[in-house]
Design a protein around this motif. Structure first.
Motif, PDB file in Angstrom:
ATOM      1  N   LYS A   1      -2.474  -6.462  10.049  1.00 44.64           N
ATOM      2  CA  LYS A   1      -2.299  -5.526  11.161  1.00 44.64           C
ATOM      3  C   LYS A   1      -0.957  -5.690  11.853  1.00 44.64           C
ATOM      4  N   THR A   2      -0.475  -6.918  11.962  1.00 45.65           N
ATOM      5  CA  THR A   2       0.753  -7.146  12.709  1.00 45.65           C
ATOM      6  C   THR A   2       2.010  -7.192  11.842  1.00 45.65           C
ATOM      7  N   CYS A   3       1.869  -7.620  10.602  1.00 43.09           N
ATOM      8  CA  CYS A   3       3.051  -7.803   9.747  1.00 43.09           C
ATOM      9  C   CYS A   3       3.062  -6.888   8.527  1.00 43.09           C
ATOM     10  N   GLY A   4       1.955  -6.218   8.251  1.00 49.89           N
ATOM     11  CA  GLY A   4       1.885  -5.357   7.076  1.00 49.89           C
ATOM     12  C   GLY A   4       1.711  -6.157   5.798  1.00 49.89           C
ATOM     13  N   LEU A   5       1.825  -5.474   4.683  1.00 48.35           N
ATOM     14  CA  LEU A   5       1.667  -6.106   3.374  1.00 48.35           C
ATOM     15  C   LEU A   5       3.047  -6.273   2.754  1.00 48.35           C
ATOM     16  N   ASN A   6       3.391  -7.518   2.430  1.00 47.44           N
ATOM     17  CA  ASN A   6       4.663  -7.813   1.786  1.00 47.44           C
ATOM     18  C   ASN A   6       4.500  -9.027   0.891  1.00 47.44           C
ATOM     19  N   GLN A   7       5.566  -9.399   0.197  1.00 44.64           N
ATOM     20  CA  GLN A   7       5.475 -10.502  -0.759  1.00 44.64           C
ATOM     21  C   GLN A   7       5.340 -11.864  -0.083  1.00 44.64           C
ATOM     22  N   LYS A   8       5.612 -11.950   1.187  1.00 51.03           N
ATOM     23  CA  LYS A   8       5.493 -13.219   1.906  1.00 51.03           C
ATOM     24  C   LYS A   8       4.046 -13.546   2.261  1.00 51.03           C
ATOM     25  N   LEU A   9       3.172 -12.568   2.191  1.00 49.74           N
ATOM     26  CA  LEU A   9       1.792 -12.741   2.633  1.00 49.74           C
ATOM     27  C   LEU A   9       1.061 -13.842   1.880  1.00 49.74           C
TER      28      LEU A   9
ATOM     29  N   SER B   1       0.633  -7.453  -3.389  1.00 53.42           N
ATOM     30  CA  SER B   1       1.953  -7.620  -2.776  1.00 53.42           C
ATOM     31  C   SER B   1       3.056  -7.761  -3.813  1.00 53.42           C
ATOM     32  N   SER B   2       2.712  -8.178  -5.021  1.00 50.63           N
ATOM     33  CA  SER B   2       3.739  -8.297  -6.069  1.00 50.63           C
ATOM     34  C   SER B   2       4.247  -6.925  -6.519  1.00 50.63           C
ATOM     35  N   LYS B   3       3.511  -5.876  -6.200  1.00 45.84           N
ATOM     36  CA  LYS B   3       3.909  -4.510  -6.548  1.00 45.84           C
ATOM     37  C   LYS B   3       4.945  -3.944  -5.573  1.00 45.84           C
ATOM     38  N   ILE B   4       5.207  -4.680  -4.505  1.00 50.20           N
ATOM     39  CA  ILE B   4       6.112  -4.233  -3.448  1.00 50.20           C
ATOM     40  C   ILE B   4       7.466  -4.897  -3.665  1.00 50.20           C
ATOM     41  N   HIS B   5       8.544  -4.165  -3.421  1.00 48.81           N
ATOM     42  CA  HIS B   5       9.886  -4.741  -3.518  1.00 48.81           C
ATOM     43  C   HIS B   5       9.996  -5.932  -2.577  1.00 48.81           C
ATOM     44  N   SER B   6      10.827  -6.897  -2.928  1.00 49.34           N
ATOM     45  CA  SER B   6      10.880  -8.175  -2.212  1.00 49.34           C
ATOM     46  C   SER B   6      11.175  -8.045  -0.716  1.00 49.34           C
ATOM     47  N   GLU B   7      11.995  -7.114  -0.317  1.00 43.49           N
ATOM     48  CA  GLU B   7      12.331  -6.973   1.108  1.00 43.49           C
ATOM     49  C   GLU B   7      11.553  -5.863   1.800  1.00 43.49           C
ATOM     50  N   GLN B   8      10.576  -5.298   1.113  1.00 42.33           N
ATOM     51  CA  GLN B   8       9.835  -4.154   1.653  1.00 42.33           C
ATOM     52  C   GLN B   8       8.503  -4.617   2.255  1.00 42.33           C
ATOM     53  N   THR B   9       8.097  -3.962   3.312  1.00 40.62           N
ATOM     54  CA  THR B   9       6.789  -4.179   3.918  1.00 40.62           C
ATOM     55  C   THR B   9       6.132  -2.812   4.040  1.00 40.62           C
ATOM     56  N   ILE B  10       4.861  -2.741   3.662  1.00 40.89           N
ATOM     57  CA  ILE B  10       4.155  -1.468   3.778  1.00 40.89           C
ATOM     58  C   ILE B  10       3.013  -1.583   4.780  1.00 40.89           C
TER      59      ILE B  10
END
Length: 135
Positions: A10-18, A49-58
């Protein structure tokens, strides 16, 4: 762990850091079913999250959008004309801190005649809502 996942999404979205964040906070509970549950969540989120570009957050939840439309409905309920066209621009007001300096800058840099021309081009002329049904 589910609260951690929910809060992070909710606060950070979905990204590769998750997945790395979740692995650091992974509980060490002896019950096999809980460990398996945790691993399934981590694996699922790692794959997604691996489907998302490294610097992208959705956007991972619709809470923000629902909140913005709730604020829009509250704001537009006070408006005498019930149209979505130009009023949709009020949504952006809910996403920023509206200070005197921001208003001053806007008034100094945007001419009303230019705004009116842009609005006519983008939205066209809208029909007033008389709250009557068309038969």
């Amino acid at each position: 762990m589910t609260r951690t996942v929910e809060t992070h999404l909710k606060t950070c979205g979905l990204n590769q850091k998750l997945s790395s964040v979740l692995k650091l906070q992974q509980l060490t509970i002896g019950a096999n079913s809980l460990v398996n549950f945790q691993l399934k969540i981590i694996d699922y989120l790692t794959i997604e999250s691996s489907k998302i570009h490294s610097e992208q957050t959705i956007l991972a939840t619709s809470d923000v959008i629902e909140s913005l439309f709730g604020k829009y409905k509250q704001f537009s309920s006070r408006c005498p004309l019930k149209q979505i066209g130009q009023m949709i621009l009020s949504i952006s007001l809910s996403t920023m801190k509206l200070t005197g300096s921001v208003v001053k800058l806007a008034l100094e840099t945007v001419r009303y005649i230019d705004l009116e021309a842009w609005s006519d081009q983008v939205f066209g002329q809208s029909m007033p809502n008389n709250d009557t049904e068309i038969a």
